[in-house]
Design a protein around this motif. Structure first.
Motif, PDB file in Angstrom:
ATOM      1  N   TYR A 102     -17.697  83.492  21.084  1.00  0.00           N
ATOM      2  CA  TYR A 102     -17.392  82.265  21.824  1.00  0.00           C
ATOM      3  C   TYR A 102     -17.438  82.524  23.332  1.00  0.00           C
ATOM      4  CZ  TYR A 102     -14.699  78.375  23.697  1.00  0.00           C
ATOM      5  OH  TYR A 102     -14.277  77.293  24.434  1.00  0.00           O
ATOM      6  N   ASP A 103     -16.796  83.589  23.799  1.00  0.00           N
ATOM      7  CA  ASP A 103     -16.785  83.900  25.229  1.00  0.00           C
ATOM      8  C   ASP A 103     -18.194  84.164  25.746  1.00  0.00           C
ATOM      9  OD1 ASP A 103     -14.064  83.592  25.403  1.00  0.00           O
ATOM     10  OD2 ASP A 103     -13.619  85.750  25.316  1.00  0.00           O
ATOM     11  N   ARG A 104     -18.975  84.869  24.968  1.00  0.00           N
ATOM     12  CA  ARG A 104     -20.354  85.155  25.372  1.00  0.00           C
ATOM     13  C   ARG A 104     -21.161  83.868  25.473  1.00  0.00           C
ATOM     14  NH1 ARG A 104     -24.353  88.843  21.865  1.00  0.00           N
ATOM     15  NH2 ARG A 104     -26.240  88.320  22.999  1.00  0.00           N
ATOM     16  N   GLU A 105     -20.993  82.981  24.507  1.00  0.00           N
ATOM     17  CA  GLU A 105     -21.719  81.707  24.518  1.00  0.00           C
ATOM     18  C   GLU A 105     -21.278  80.835  25.689  1.00  0.00           C
ATOM     19  OE1 GLU A 105     -24.648  79.204  23.318  1.00  0.00           O
ATOM     20  OE2 GLU A 105     -24.233  81.205  22.572  1.00  0.00           O
ATOM     21  N   VAL A 106     -19.995  80.809  25.973  1.00  0.00           N
ATOM     22  CA  VAL A 106     -19.484  80.026  27.105  1.00  0.00           C
ATOM     23  C   VAL A 106     -20.059  80.565  28.411  1.00  0.00           C
ATOM     24  CG1 VAL A 106     -17.405  79.519  28.449  1.00  0.00           C
ATOM     25  CG2 VAL A 106     -17.406  79.178  25.984  1.00  0.00           C
ATOM     26  N   GLN A 107     -20.124  81.872  28.568  1.00  0.00           N
ATOM     27  CA  GLN A 107     -20.708  82.455  29.773  1.00  0.00           C
ATOM     28  C   GLN A 107     -22.182  82.067  29.898  1.00  0.00           C
ATOM     29  OE1 GLN A 107     -20.025  86.643  29.454  1.00  0.00           O
ATOM     30  NE2 GLN A 107     -17.999  86.539  30.403  1.00  0.00           N
ATOM     31  N   HIS A 108     -22.893  82.105  28.797  1.00  0.00           N
ATOM     32  CA  HIS A 108     -24.301  81.724  28.795  1.00  0.00           C
ATOM     33  C   HIS A 108     -24.461  80.258  29.213  1.00  0.00           C
ATOM     34  CE1 HIS A 108     -28.500  81.641  27.612  1.00  0.00           C
ATOM     35  NE2 HIS A 108     -28.250  80.575  26.878  1.00  0.00           N
ATOM     36  N   LEU A 109     -23.645  79.392  28.658  1.00  0.00           N
ATOM     37  CA  LEU A 109     -23.718  77.959  28.992  1.00  0.00           C
ATOM     38  C   LEU A 109     -23.341  77.707  30.451  1.00  0.00           C
ATOM     39  CD1 LEU A 109     -22.229  76.388  25.757  1.00  0.00           C
ATOM     40  CD2 LEU A 109     -24.616  76.352  26.512  1.00  0.00           C
ATOM     41  N   ARG A 148     -25.092  76.300  35.932  1.00  0.00           N
ATOM     42  CA  ARG A 148     -25.281  76.581  37.361  1.00  0.00           C
ATOM     43  C   ARG A 148     -26.754  76.493  37.742  1.00  0.00           C
ATOM     44  NH1 ARG A 148     -21.337  80.622  36.484  1.00  0.00           N
ATOM     45  NH2 ARG A 148     -22.979  82.171  36.220  1.00  0.00           N
ATOM     46  N   MET A 149     -27.628  77.027  36.891  1.00  0.00           N
ATOM     47  CA  MET A 149     -29.062  76.961  37.178  1.00  0.00           C
ATOM     48  C   MET A 149     -29.540  75.509  37.191  1.00  0.00           C
ATOM     49  SD  MET A 149     -30.723  80.303  35.220  1.00  0.00           S
ATOM     50  CE  MET A 149     -30.991  79.367  33.771  1.00  0.00           C
TER      51      MET A 149
END
Length: 73
Positions: free
Chosen positions: A25-32, A37-38
């Motif tokens: 979940y944390d990894r996916e949230v960081q990716h999103l 931002r992009m």
């Protein structure tokens, strides 16, 4: 196996599952967040380009109006 063993294994499996789910979940949230931002950067750049294009178009119309003797289109 006693009841204590079953409870211990159940709690252990639940804890391991929670840690794995939390990590994913944390990894996916960081990716999103990174994608967000992009996207905001791209939209912001596009808005600036549109504004510059509109300013150039307005300047062109004003220059054409000036050459036509000040008559509006």
């Amino acid at each position: 196996m006693t009841l204590d063993d079953v409870l211990f294994i159940t709690v252990l499996v639940a804890a391991i599952t929670w840690v794995i789910v939390k990590a994913v979940y944390d990894r996916e949230v960081q990716h999103l967040r990174r994608e967000n931002r992009m996207l905001w950067r791209l939209l912001s750049d596009q808005a600036r380009l549109h504004e510059m294009s509109l300013d150039a178009y307005i300047a062109m119309l004003r220059e054409a109006q000036r050459h036509m003797g000040g008559q509006p289109f």
